[in-house]
Scaffold this motif. Structure first.
Motif, mmCIF file in Angstrom:
data_model
loop_
_atom_site.group_PDB
_atom_site.id
_atom_site.type_symbol
_atom_site.label_atom_id
_atom_site.label_comp_id
_atom_site.label_asym_id
_atom_site.label_seq_id
_atom_site.Cartn_x
_atom_site.Cartn_y
_atom_site.Cartn_z
ATOM 1 N N ALA A 1 62.853 -30.831 -26.464
ATOM 2 C CA ALA A 1 61.930 -29.835 -27.001
ATOM 3 C C ALA A 1 60.492 -30.135 -26.562
ATOM 4 C CB ALA A 1 62.027 -29.798 -28.523
ATOM 5 N N LEU A 2 60.110 -31.402 -26.592
ATOM 6 C CA LEU A 2 58.773 -31.800 -26.145
ATOM 7 C C LEU A 2 58.583 -31.526 -24.660
ATOM 8 C CD1 LEU A 2 58.476 -35.191 -28.078
ATOM 9 C CD2 LEU A 2 56.987 -33.200 -28.396
ATOM 10 N N ASP A 3 59.593 -31.872 -23.857
ATOM 11 C CA ASP A 3 59.505 -31.695 -22.407
ATOM 12 C C ASP A 3 59.472 -30.211 -22.039
ATOM 13 O OD1 ASP A 3 59.609 -32.541 -19.623
ATOM 14 O OD2 ASP A 3 61.693 -31.887 -19.625
ATOM 15 N N ALA A 4 60.389 -29.435 -22.617
ATOM 16 C CA ALA A 4 60.427 -28.004 -22.320
ATOM 17 C C ALA A 4 59.157 -27.316 -22.784
ATOM 18 C CB ALA A 4 61.652 -27.365 -22.985
ATOM 19 N N GLY A 5 58.661 -27.719 -23.954
ATOM 20 C CA GLY A 5 57.441 -27.122 -24.472
ATOM 21 C C GLY A 5 56.229 -27.429 -23.624
ATOM 22 N N ARG A 6 56.138 -28.669 -23.161
ATOM 23 C CA ARG A 6 55.004 -29.075 -22.319
ATOM 24 C C ARG A 6 55.002 -28.324 -20.992
ATOM 25 N NH1 ARG A 6 55.003 -32.357 -18.201
ATOM 26 N NH2 ARG A 6 57.093 -33.138 -18.708
ATOM 27 N N ARG A 7 56.196 -28.117 -20.431
ATOM 28 C CA ARG A 7 56.306 -27.441 -19.137
ATOM 29 C C ARG A 7 56.398 -25.926 -19.257
ATOM 30 N NH1 ARG A 7 60.876 -29.275 -15.628
ATOM 31 N NH2 ARG A 7 62.081 -29.860 -17.472
ATOM 32 N N GLY A 8 56.616 -25.438 -20.470
ATOM 33 C CA GLY A 8 56.704 -24.004 -20.676
ATOM 34 C C GLY A 8 57.956 -23.375 -20.101
ATOM 35 N N ILE A 9 59.074 -24.122 -20.088
ATOM 36 C CA ILE A 9 60.309 -23.612 -19.495
ATOM 37 C C ILE A 9 61.279 -23.144 -20.576
ATOM 38 C CG2 ILE A 9 60.082 -25.101 -17.474
ATOM 39 C CD1 ILE A 9 62.268 -26.908 -18.711
ATOM 40 N N VAL A 10 62.269 -22.359 -20.173
ATOM 41 C CA VAL A 10 63.356 -21.951 -21.050
ATOM 42 C C VAL A 10 64.671 -22.325 -20.374
ATOM 43 C CG1 VAL A 10 62.057 -20.056 -22.069
ATOM 44 C CG2 VAL A 10 63.498 -19.621 -20.079
ATOM 45 N N GLY A 11 65.723 -22.439 -21.184
ATOM 46 C CA GLY A 11 67.030 -22.751 -20.612
ATOM 47 C C GLY A 11 67.371 -24.222 -20.683
ATOM 48 N N HIS A 12 68.421 -24.600 -19.965
ATOM 49 C CA HIS A 12 69.048 -25.916 -20.105
ATOM 50 C C HIS A 12 68.795 -26.782 -18.871
ATOM 51 C CE1 HIS A 12 71.041 -24.046 -23.524
ATOM 52 N NE2 HIS A 12 71.339 -23.041 -22.716
ATOM 53 N N ASP A 13 67.534 -27.003 -18.585
ATOM 54 C CA ASP A 13 67.134 -27.750 -17.392
ATOM 55 C C ASP A 13 67.699 -29.177 -17.414
ATOM 56 O OD1 ASP A 13 65.516 -27.918 -14.966
ATOM 57 O OD2 ASP A 13 64.295 -29.344 -16.094
ATOM 58 N N ARG A 14 68.285 -29.595 -16.287
ATOM 59 C CA ARG A 14 68.826 -30.959 -16.109
ATOM 60 C C ARG A 14 69.835 -31.320 -17.210
ATOM 61 N NH1 ARG A 14 65.359 -34.475 -17.127
ATOM 62 N NH2 ARG A 14 63.735 -33.155 -18.004
ATOM 63 N N PHE A 15 70.646 -30.366 -17.604
ATOM 64 C CA PHE A 15 71.590 -30.574 -18.706
ATOM 65 C C PHE A 15 72.508 -31.765 -18.453
ATOM 66 C CE2 PHE A 15 75.689 -29.906 -20.755
ATOM 67 C CZ PHE A 15 75.344 -29.619 -22.063
ATOM 68 N N ASN A 16 73.198 -31.790 -17.327
ATOM 69 C CA ASN A 16 74.151 -32.871 -17.050
ATOM 70 C C ASN A 16 73.465 -34.223 -16.979
ATOM 71 O OD1 ASN A 16 76.375 -31.150 -16.965
ATOM 72 N ND2 ASN A 16 76.168 -30.774 -14.771
ATOM 73 N N GLN A 17 72.277 -34.259 -16.430
ATOM 74 C CA GLN A 17 71.529 -35.518 -16.348
ATOM 75 C C GLN A 17 71.149 -36.015 -17.743
ATOM 76 O OE1 GLN A 17 68.073 -35.318 -13.808
ATOM 77 N NE2 GLN A 17 67.200 -37.204 -14.642
ATOM 78 N N ARG A 18 70.682 -35.128 -18.583
ATOM 79 C CA ARG A 18 70.266 -35.525 -19.920
ATOM 80 C C ARG A 18 71.449 -35.972 -20.779
ATOM 81 N NH1 ARG A 18 68.788 -31.494 -22.744
ATOM 82 N NH2 ARG A 18 68.971 -29.740 -21.290
ATOM 83 N N PHE A 19 72.624 -35.389 -20.559
ATOM 84 C CA PHE A 19 73.803 -35.698 -21.360
ATOM 85 C C PHE A 19 74.711 -36.741 -20.718
ATOM 86 C CE2 PHE A 19 72.746 -31.918 -23.752
ATOM 87 C CZ PHE A 19 73.258 -32.174 -25.016
ATOM 88 N N GLN A 20 74.238 -37.377 -19.669
ATOM 89 C CA GLN A 20 75.094 -38.298 -18.915
ATOM 90 C C GLN A 20 75.674 -39.408 -19.783
ATOM 91 O OE1 GLN A 20 73.129 -40.026 -15.535
ATOM 92 N NE2 GLN A 20 75.000 -40.904 -14.698
ATOM 93 N N LEU A 21 74.852 -40.045 -20.600
ATOM 94 C CA LEU A 21 75.324 -41.147 -21.445
ATOM 95 C C LEU A 21 76.245 -40.632 -22.549
ATOM 96 C CD1 LEU A 21 72.116 -43.355 -21.768
ATOM 97 C CD2 LEU A 21 74.130 -43.766 -20.351
ATOM 98 N N VAL A 22 75.933 -39.474 -23.113
ATOM 99 C CA VAL A 22 76.770 -38.916 -24.170
ATOM 100 C C VAL A 22 78.153 -38.567 -23.627
ATOM 101 C CG1 VAL A 22 76.978 -37.098 -25.900
ATOM 102 C CG2 VAL A 22 74.723 -38.012 -25.329
ATOM 103 N N LEU A 23 78.179 -38.008 -22.411
ATOM 104 C CA LEU A 23 79.449 -37.608 -21.817
ATOM 105 C C LEU A 23 80.341 -38.799 -21.486
ATOM 106 C CD1 LEU A 23 78.249 -34.683 -19.531
ATOM 107 C CD2 LEU A 23 79.857 -34.518 -21.431
ATOM 108 N N ALA A 24 79.751 -39.980 -21.427
ATOM 109 C CA ALA A 24 80.555 -41.172 -21.161
ATOM 110 C C ALA A 24 81.477 -41.503 -22.326
ATOM 111 C CB ALA A 24 79.637 -42.359 -20.861
ATOM 112 N N THR A 25 81.100 -41.055 -23.533
ATOM 113 C CA THR A 25 81.905 -41.373 -24.721
ATOM 114 C C THR A 25 82.364 -40.134 -25.482
ATOM 115 O OG1 THR A 25 79.877 -41.595 -26.051
ATOM 116 C CG2 THR A 25 80.774 -43.606 -25.051
ATOM 117 N N ARG A 26 81.875 -38.954 -25.114
ATOM 118 C CA ARG A 26 82.242 -37.721 -25.803
ATOM 119 C C ARG A 26 82.859 -36.754 -24.792
ATOM 120 N NH1 ARG A 26 80.629 -40.757 -29.268
ATOM 121 N NH2 ARG A 26 79.179 -40.316 -30.965
ATOM 122 N N ARG A 27 83.913 -36.051 -25.193
ATOM 123 C CA ARG A 27 84.603 -35.141 -24.279
ATOM 124 C C ARG A 27 83.946 -33.778 -24.194
ATOM 125 N NH1 ARG A 27 90.584 -35.309 -26.448
ATOM 126 N NH2 ARG A 27 89.444 -35.479 -28.422
#
Length: 207
Positions: free
Chosen positions: A118-144
């Motif tokens: 939220a902080l990053d998207a707000g600072r850059r003024g973007i919408v949507g799911h930017d870099r989704f897979n990168q941001r969730f990389q660690l979570v996806l290692a343990t969550r399906r």
């Protein structure tokens, strides 16, 4: 991107920040349901409005009919919306048929992820799911399974939840599906100011 912008225009005219704030009457709700929703939603390390987003999300999951009758319809009437778009009507139909989902647990790790994005998207003024897979990389290692909802222009916690549930202009109803998913079990919520839309709220989900 076009569908996101359509939804934002709808939101700005319907459920944007209001001088008066709707307060739902929960007196007819079963106390056990409310207690379960509050317990699952409360995280002492998160903002109250983040906890409130999880709480209202859980009420929609746990008793769709009661949510429509005591929260959704009165909310729309309070803010003067009597048009009942096809998206809103489909939500009402959906909630009447989807009952007794377990509450989502407010997870601190997901809440931190939500706040940082939220902080990053707000600072850059973007919408949507930017870099989704990168941001969730660690979570996806343990969550399906993981998912993300992004809300823009709405600061009131209940307004955020209704905005995402209605999903005006979003053809696949992805935000609504995430909130009402049987397979998703945990949630994290973060708010931050947004350069273009004033504020954004992020919901992160995992199995």
């Amino acid at each position: 991107m076009r569908s996101i912008l359509v939804a934002i225009l709808f939101i700005s005219s319907l459920v944007n920040i209001h001088a008066q704030t709707f307060s739902p009457d929960l007196s007819t709700w079963d106390k056990e349901t409310l207690n379960k929703a509050r317990l699952a939603s409360y995280n002492p390390l998160c903002q109250k409005k983040s906890n409130d987003v999880v709480f209202y999300t859980n009420l929609a999951r746990m008793d769709g009919t009661k949510f429509v009758e005591t929260i959704l319809r009165p909310y729309m009437e309070f803010y003067g919306d009597t048009s009942f778009s096809p998206y809103l009507q489909s939500l009402i139909d959906w909630l009447y048929t989807k009952q007794n989902q377990p509450p989502l647990r407010h997870n601190l790790g997901l809440a931190i992820m939500a706040k940082f994005y939220a902080l990053d998207a707000g600072r850059r003024g973007i919408v949507g799911h930017d870099r989704f897979n990168q941001r969730f990389q660690l979570v996806l290692a343990t969550r399906r399974e993981v998912a993300e909802n992004c809300s823009y222009g709405e600061e009131n916690p209940l307004g955020v939840v209704i905005q995402l549930l209605v999903d005006e202009g979003i053809d696949n109803l992805g935000h609504r599906r995430n909130i009402l998913s049987k397979s998703l079990k945990r949630i994290g919520v973060g708010f931050a100011r947004h350069k273009r839309y004033g504020i954004n709220c992020i919901q992160e989900f995992s199995r």
